[in-house]
Scaffold this active site. Structure first.
Site, PDB file in Angstrom:
ATOM      1  N   LYS A 113       0.847  -1.199   0.000  1.00 17.10           N
ATOM      2  CA  LYS A 113       0.000   0.000   0.000  1.00 17.10           C
ATOM      3  C   LYS A 113       0.887   1.256   0.000  1.00 17.10           C
ATOM      4  CE  LYS A 113      -0.444  -0.437   5.002  1.00 17.10           C
ATOM      5  NZ  LYS A 113      -1.116  -1.220   6.044  1.00 17.10           N
ATOM      6  N   TYR A 133      15.721  29.865   9.130  1.00 18.69           N
ATOM      7  CA  TYR A 133      14.466  30.510   9.504  1.00 18.69           C
ATOM      8  C   TYR A 133      14.326  30.592  11.019  1.00 18.69           C
ATOM      9  CZ  TYR A 133      12.480  30.381   4.788  1.00 18.69           C
ATOM     10  OH  TYR A 133      12.222  30.578   3.463  1.00 18.69           O
TER      11      TYR A 133
HETATM   12  C1  LIG Z   1      -0.377  -2.207   6.597  1.00 21.07           C
HETATM   13  C2  LIG Z   1      -0.953  -3.500   6.975  1.00 21.07           C
HETATM   14  C3  LIG Z   1      -0.127  -4.608   7.181  1.00 21.07           C
HETATM   15  C4  LIG Z   1       1.382  -4.531   7.145  1.00 21.07           C
HETATM   16  O1  LIG Z   1       1.876  -3.919   8.324  1.00 21.07           O
HETATM   17  P1  LIG Z   1       3.447  -3.818   8.562  1.00 21.07           P
HETATM   18  O2  LIG Z   1       3.610  -3.309   9.933  1.00 21.07           O
HETATM   19  O3  LIG Z   1       3.975  -2.844   7.563  1.00 21.07           O
HETATM   20  O4  LIG Z   1       3.995  -5.168   8.342  1.00 21.07           O
HETATM   21  C5  LIG Z   1      -0.727  -5.817   7.454  1.00 21.07           C
HETATM   22  N1  LIG Z   1      -2.075  -5.930   7.518  1.00 21.07           N
HETATM   23  C6  LIG Z   1      -2.895  -4.880   7.337  1.00 21.07           C
HETATM   24  C7  LIG Z   1      -4.364  -5.076   7.436  1.00 21.07           C
HETATM   25  C8  LIG Z   1      -2.365  -3.631   7.070  1.00 21.07           C
HETATM   26  O5  LIG Z   1      -3.182  -2.596   6.889  1.00 21.07           O
END
Ligand SMILES: *Cc1c(COP(=O)(O)O)cnc(C)c1O
Length: 363
Positions: A35, A260
């Site tokens: 994702k 800044y």
């Molecule tokens: C993002 C996500 C994962 C992966 O999590 P990590 O900590 O990056 O391994 C697994 N299951 C779901 C439902 C997620 O949304």
């Protein structure tokens, strides 16, 4: 000169990390979670590098479309599921499975054209209290889903941990994860279908939670979410190096202030390096003076505020530095977790925040 800011993605590191995850969960299949554009590493690039994964997890249907267009043939799970009836046909056409976490989704499936078959993963809320059916409603949801002719094959069963980054290494640690595992097993006892509980932290620290499928994100990119530990501490290789160059070195007098709001004062006459990186590239503005960077591979601290395009660096420890020299913001020699800690966040947020003007390079 073109802006020298780059994110170098080590595709070999991605493959190495997949092998590490497999080694730690030898009895499980691995869903690579990609994702947010592969946690900022580039969706298609990551999918190509992780072609050995058993499935992919995405948060947007458009990402599933991109994966299919790139030739990905493995199962794909939409982790938050569909949210309108028109998604069902698209998912069917793309052979994308859906998480089912809410009664509204079951209603949409009941009303869908029965020709539209879809694979379903029933999500149970065992204590994270974000998405999922409450344990007392899960079996009823399972029965309703099972009765829908359009649901293909066995319904898989899903849980998500809230605190699996706390390992089971003391009685006070890991209580929530133990409790979530117990609730999950009690809730699904006797139901058919494969089980999936573990995210990356649970892959690393909770072998009892590996089950049929692990869903690894961060670990595949070489990151840790375990406080005080880096990906390398678990044998993982950071897949991203975020780098730029020095574009100026100025000699600033003792007592003068830099950047800044003049937040940092030179304690002596000293060289200040200016590097072409800022929050406009995704370097966190919250990083305070003292946050380490590497100039020619040697540590030198950020001083003053991070601006949109530039940062200023104390070069007293790197007297040989010259304009054009490389500056590394994070990478294998400087863990992203270190920068995240300084900026009050986690490595995931930093790699996800790299902006479009940064040039991506594969190695
Ligand atoms: C993002 C996500 C994962 C992966 O999590 P990590 O900590 O990056 O391994 C697994 N299951 C779901 C439902 C997620 O949304």
């Amino acid at each position: 000169m073109a802006r020298p800011t780059t994110a170098v993605i080590d595709t070999g590191a991605l493959r190495h990390n997949l092998a590490q995850v497999r080694g730690r969960a030898p009895g499980s299949r691995v869903m690579a979670v990609v994702k947010a554009d592969g946690y900022g590493h580039g969706l298609e690039r990551v999918a190509r590098s992780l072609a050995g994964a058993d499935a992919f997890g995405v948060a947007a249907l458009s990402d599933a479309e991109r994966l299919r267009a790139a030739g990905v043939s493995q199962p794909i799970l939409l982790l938050s599921g569909f949210d309108e009836p028109s998604d069902i046909g698209r998912m069917r056409a793309l052979h994308v499975d859906s998480a089912i976490h809410h009664a509204s989704q079951i209603e949409m499936l009941e009303q869908a054209d029965p020709g539209e078959l879809i694979g379903c993963w029933l999500k149970i809320d065992t204590g994270m209290h974000r998405l999922g059916f409450a344990p007392e409603h899960a079996r009823e949801a399972h029965a309703r889903l099972s009765a829908i002719p359009g649901v293909v094959g066995e319904i898989r069963l899903l849980n998500h941990f809230a605190s699996s980054d706390e390992f089971d290494d003391s009685p006070s640690h890991g209580r929530q994860t133990r409790e979530q595992m117990r609730i999950f097993h009690d809730t699904v006892a006797g139901l058919p279908g494969e089980r999936s509980l573990a995210n990356s932290a649970a892959v690393l620290g909770w072998p009892d939670a590996h089950a049929d499928w692990v869903r690894a994100g961060g670990a595949l990119y070489g990151m840790s979410v375990v406080e005080g530990r880096t990906g390398a501490d678990f044998g993982l290789q950071p897949a991203m190096t975020f780098a730029t160059r020095l574009i100026a070195i100025n000699h600033i007098r003792k007592g003068e202030r830099v950047g800044y709001s003049a937040t940092w004062e030179c304690p002596e006459d000293m060289p200040i390096g200016v590097a072409a990186i800022g929050y406009g590239d995704g370097y966190p503005r919250a990083a305070p003076s003292g946050t380490p960077m590497l100039v020619n591979g040697r540590r030198a601290p950020l001083v003053g505020r991070v601006s949109m395009d530039l940062v200023t660096i104390d070069l007293r420890g790197v007297p040989e530095a010259r304009v054009g020299d490389p500056v590394t913001l994070w990478g294998p020699e400087l863990p992203v977790e270190t920068i995240a800690l300084a900026a009050g966040t986690i490595g995931y947020e930093l790699t996800c925040s790299i902006t479009r003007r940064v040039r991506f390079v594969e190695r």
